[in-house]
Design an enzyme around this catalytic site. Structure first.
Site, mmCIF file in Angstrom:
data_model
loop_
_atom_site.group_PDB
_atom_site.id
_atom_site.type_symbol
_atom_site.label_atom_id
_atom_site.label_comp_id
_atom_site.label_asym_id
_atom_site.label_seq_id
_atom_site.Cartn_x
_atom_site.Cartn_y
_atom_site.Cartn_z
ATOM 1 N N HIS A 172 48.051 96.394 38.713
ATOM 2 C CA HIS A 172 49.232 95.880 38.018
ATOM 3 C C HIS A 172 50.515 96.483 38.585
ATOM 4 C CE1 HIS A 172 51.503 93.834 35.091
ATOM 5 N NE2 HIS A 172 50.849 94.145 33.997
ATOM 6 N N ASP A 392 42.860 76.938 43.911
ATOM 7 C CA ASP A 392 41.904 76.004 44.511
ATOM 8 C C ASP A 392 41.558 76.493 45.914
ATOM 9 O OD1 ASP A 392 40.471 73.916 45.579
ATOM 10 O OD2 ASP A 392 42.086 72.434 45.413
#
Length: 471
Positions: A172, A392
């Site tokens: 993070h 994708d």
């Protein structure tokens, strides 16, 4: 259930370095990047069905190759963190690489059940981590294991049906949810044959550094202990907490709108969060004078430059979020109409300007990077526009994309088995699982039902993640 028979066999882990030579340099993180509360790994699950056109193509090999290409552009992710004076974090970029492992499952993807909605079943099997770390509760949220460790872990798990899951852990400190989505979309573009990412990455961490000299210009109550007694939720042992599902269909949203702001434009997010914050507060039985809060990490990328105070460069993938809180007493929240809660939420989000974020960075430097106070605070992150579900790798859009465990979600339509109000076409629903002490659950549900028509969903059909909530 078949998923109970799941066995995942991991191969030998390795490091994936950038495909070509990258700059050897040290890059300081911003004063928002190296907050103590950022010293964790963001977990993501991305599930894809088999594709007939990809017969015989190994998804692990495709992802690995595209990952190496993406790291040429995002080379700091292939580096390692170290600390300098004052615990300032710096990325040493030397092409060390990210952790990667292939795995095989003994069942088909559909055998996991309906994987469109969190919590994602058996998610721990699909995410690789070669070291064990514990996130202590504030104020001792220190995770030294991020120092010198890979900043990204990737596991690709193949299923017998030809489907696969890409599980990730991303530090993070390097990036937020929007940054993760930007990076993974770039990996997907390269996997599908692009020569370079359509959005070039931008570092520019200096825009979120403290001013010189640091001079906080906002009070930042999120770091202060709220007035009042103990927090019933925080003092409840985990095994005594119950998970409850709520579904907010169009009729429910309309009912909330009529209560909160008839004739005015209000976002679904604000309506649902106001409803849950107020209902949760009433159910937990806080004293009338107890201060209660609703915390919201706000992404600066969604702000208009004129209102925010500056433009965030397109392609910036660092942490561009700041936490703000709406504050009032339990009596004020539960004793006034829903519009009062909505107003507090909107006002709190509007506070986040560039000056506010500079003030936050100033406070981090002056006060040793304090962690936001969790006591009597209902915290919700809006991930609806992040785009994690659009990743994708060449097999088409996934059936799941996002964190494996969440609490507030938005989806295009209700699943047939949801039992909630039906929707059609592009109509949208807000839904959300929540945790509550067992003896407060019924009251929580009744409070929500008093504000809107609501449907309790079975846990196994909780809808897909775009909003995250912590309790």
């Amino acid at each position: 259930m078949v998923q109970d028979e799941l066995t995942v066999r991991r191969g030998t882990p390795s490091l994936v370095a950038p495909a070509r030579e990258t700059p050897r340099e040290s890059k300081p993180l911003s004063d928002l990047d190296d907050q103590n509360c950022m010293r964790i790994y963001l977990v993501g699950i991305y599930a894809f069905r088999g594709n007939a056109s990809k017969q015989g193509v190994d998804p692990a090999a495709v992802v690995r190759g595209a990952l190496a290409e993406a790291l040429v552009h995002y080379y700091p992710l292939a580096g390692r963190l170290r600390e300098e004076a004052g615990r300032k974090l710096v990325v040493d970029c030397a092409g060390q690489g990210v952790a990667f492992v292939e795995a095989d499952a003994n069942i088909a993807l559909d055998d996991l059940g309906d994987v469109r909605y969190p919590p994602f079943p058996r998610s721990e099997e699909f995410v690789y981590d070669d070291h064990v770390y514990m996130a202590n509760l504030p104020p001792d949220l220190l995770l030294p294991e991020i120092i010198g460790q890979p900043l990204l872990y990737v596991q690709v798990t193949r299923f017998t049906c030809g489907g696969f899951i890409v599980g990730t852990r991303t530090c993070h400190c390097l990036t937020d949810g929007s940054g993760v989505a930007q990076f993974l979309k770039a990996v997907g573009e390269l996997a599908r044959g692009a020569d370079s990412p359509s959005v070039p990455p931008v570092w520019s961490r200096d825009i979120f550094n403290a001013r010189q000299p640091p001079c906080p210009s906002f009070p930042h109550p999120e770091f202060q202990d709220p007035a009042g007694g103990h927090d019933r939720l925080m003092s409840t042992p985990p095994h005594e907490l119950e998970r409850v599902e709520f579904s907010f269909g169009p009729e429910a949203i309309a009912a909330l709108h009529s209560r909160a702001a008839p004739g005015k434009k209000v976002s679904r997010f604000d309506l649902v969060v106001a409803c849950l914050w107020r209902s949760r507060t009433a159910a937990l039985g806080y004293a009338p004078g107890d201060e209660v809060r609703c915390g919201m990490p706000v992404d600066a990328r969604g702000k208009r430059p004129a209102a925010f105070g500056r433009e965030i460069p397109k392609g910036f993938y660092g942490n561009a979020i700041a936490c703000t809180v709406a504050c009032c007493t339990a009596e004020e929240l539960c004793g006034r109409d829903l519009g009062y809660a909505v107003g507090l939420i909107r006002d709190a989000k509007a506070l986040v300007t560039y000056e506010y974020m500079q003030s936050l960075a100033d406070r981090m430097v002056l006060e040793g990077r304090p962690v936001p106070e969790a006591k009597r605070t209902f915290t919700v992150s809006d991930l609806s526009n992040v785009g994690l579900e659009d990743v994708d790798f060449g097999w088409g859009k996934g059936v799941y994309g996002g964190p494996p465990m969440n609490a507030l979600y938005q989806l295009p339509a209700a699943p047939p088995s949801s039992g909630g109000a039906r929707t059609t076409g592009a109509r949208r629903r807000r839904t959300g699982p929540s945790t509550s002490p067992g003896d407060c659950t019924e009251r929580y549900m009744k409070e929500v039902e008093a504000l809107t028509t609501i449907t309790k969903l079975p846990t196994e059909s909780a809808p897909a993640a775009t909003l995250r909530a912590r309790y």
